[in-house]
Design a protein around this motif. Structure first.
Motif, PDB file in Angstrom:
ATOM      1  N   GLU A  65       1.206  -1.703  -0.084  1.00  0.00           N
ATOM      2  CA  GLU A  65      -0.355   0.047  -0.033  1.00  0.00           C
ATOM      3  C   GLU A  65       0.816   1.439  -0.006  1.00  0.00           C
ATOM      4  O   GLU A  65       0.737   2.319  -0.696  1.00  0.00           O
ATOM      5  CB  GLU A  65      -1.141   0.269   1.562  1.00  0.00           C
ATOM      6  CG  GLU A  65      -2.061   1.644   1.284  1.00  0.00           C
ATOM      7  CD  GLU A  65      -3.039   1.202   2.065  1.00  0.00           C
ATOM      8  OE1 GLU A  65      -3.482   2.428   2.205  1.00  0.00           O
ATOM      9  OE2 GLU A  65      -3.126   0.359   2.769  1.00  0.00           O
ATOM     10  N   LYS A  88      -0.664 -14.845  -2.626  1.00  0.00           N
ATOM     11  CA  LYS A  88      -1.812 -14.177  -2.531  1.00  0.00           C
ATOM     12  C   LYS A  88      -0.686 -12.494  -2.228  1.00  0.00           C
ATOM     13  O   LYS A  88      -1.447 -11.976  -2.839  1.00  0.00           O
ATOM     14  CB  LYS A  88      -2.354 -13.591  -1.216  1.00  0.00           C
ATOM     15  CG  LYS A  88      -3.484 -15.007  -1.523  1.00  0.00           C
ATOM     16  CD  LYS A  88      -4.830 -15.493  -0.480  1.00  0.00           C
ATOM     17  CE  LYS A  88      -5.362 -15.836  -0.501  1.00  0.00           C
ATOM     18  NZ  LYS A  88      -6.215 -16.470   0.295  1.00  0.00           N
ATOM     19  N   ARG A  92      -1.109  -9.037  -5.013  1.00  0.00           N
ATOM     20  CA  ARG A  92      -0.953  -8.572  -4.924  1.00  0.00           C
ATOM     21  C   ARG A  92       0.435  -7.342  -5.071  1.00  0.00           C
ATOM     22  O   ARG A  92      -0.280  -6.089  -5.751  1.00  0.00           O
ATOM     23  CB  ARG A  92      -1.176  -8.216  -3.315  1.00  0.00           C
ATOM     24  CG  ARG A  92      -2.283  -7.774  -2.658  1.00  0.00           C
ATOM     25  CD  ARG A  92      -2.761  -7.457  -1.196  1.00  0.00           C
ATOM     26  NE  ARG A  92      -2.919  -6.098  -0.852  1.00  0.00           N
ATOM     27  CZ  ARG A  92      -1.683  -5.952  -0.132  1.00  0.00           C
ATOM     28  NH1 ARG A  92      -1.456  -6.625   1.490  1.00  0.00           N
ATOM     29  NH2 ARG A  92      -1.514  -4.359  -0.028  1.00  0.00           N
ATOM     30  N   GLN A  95       0.446  -6.159  -8.847  1.00  0.00           N
ATOM     31  CA  GLN A  95       0.014  -5.136  -9.323  1.00  0.00           C
ATOM     32  C   GLN A  95       0.323  -3.965  -9.200  1.00  0.00           C
ATOM     33  O   GLN A  95      -0.162  -3.408  -9.900  1.00  0.00           O
ATOM     34  CB  GLN A  95      -1.619  -5.420  -8.528  1.00  0.00           C
ATOM     35  CG  GLN A  95      -2.768  -6.640  -9.370  1.00  0.00           C
ATOM     36  CD  GLN A  95      -3.784  -6.990  -7.881  1.00  0.00           C
ATOM     37  OE1 GLN A  95      -4.334  -6.360  -7.774  1.00  0.00           O
ATOM     38  NE2 GLN A  95      -4.589  -8.528  -8.477  1.00  0.00           N
ATOM     39  N   THR A  96       0.917  -3.798  -8.654  1.00  0.00           N
ATOM     40  CA  THR A  96       1.528  -2.278  -8.488  1.00  0.00           C
ATOM     41  C   THR A  96       2.608  -2.171  -9.359  1.00  0.00           C
ATOM     42  O   THR A  96       3.387  -0.328  -9.149  1.00  0.00           O
ATOM     43  CB  THR A  96       1.733  -2.421  -6.799  1.00  0.00           C
ATOM     44  OG1 THR A  96       3.326  -2.687  -6.706  1.00  0.00           O
ATOM     45  CG2 THR A  96       1.147  -2.562  -6.059  1.00  0.00           C
TER      46      THR A  96
END
Length: 124
Positions: A65, A88, A92, A95-96
């Motif tokens: 994040e 997982k 995530r 995707q960044t």
């Protein structure tokens, strides 16, 4: 090529080791952040060429994040630091669109190669 780097790592011993290795490779370490919020603040203050971001950070926001926010706010490339093999988390993280990954334990050649690739001038 010498890069100005911000290290984001919540394990002090790992952060110190990484700082020493990067300095021995000729890089300028601007600062070290211990959590995601601190990473965003220090990115704003230091304007690094590159952020080395631990994926799993203590605190209200994790490294993924924090990296998303840094990319959105400052358009600065980041490389994830990870010891995780959790699918997982990897999904995530991917995707960044990070500039690269460095797995723990660190290897100087892997570190240098990832930094060089991440800081290459972008072709239009």
């Amino acid at each position: 090529m010498k890069s100005k780097i911000l290290i984001v790592e919540d394990e002090i011993i790992i952060a110190i080791d990484l700082k020493q290795r990067l300095e021995s490779l000729g890089h300028d370490i601007l600062d070290t952040a211990l959590n995601g919020n601190d990473a965003i603040k220090k990115t704003r203050e230091t304007n690094p060429d590159l952020v080395l971001m631990d994926i799993q950070l203590n605190g209200p926001i994790d490294g993924i994040e924090a990296a998303q926010q840094i990319q959105k706010l400052f358009k600065i490339p980041f490389i994830y630091l990870t010891g995780s093999h959790d699918n997982k988390i990897w999904e995530r993280a991917q995707q960044t669109e990070p500039a690269g990954y460095i797995t723990k334990p660190f290897d100087e050649t892997e570190i240098q190669n990832a930094i060089e690739l991440a800081t290459l001038p972008k072709q239009d």
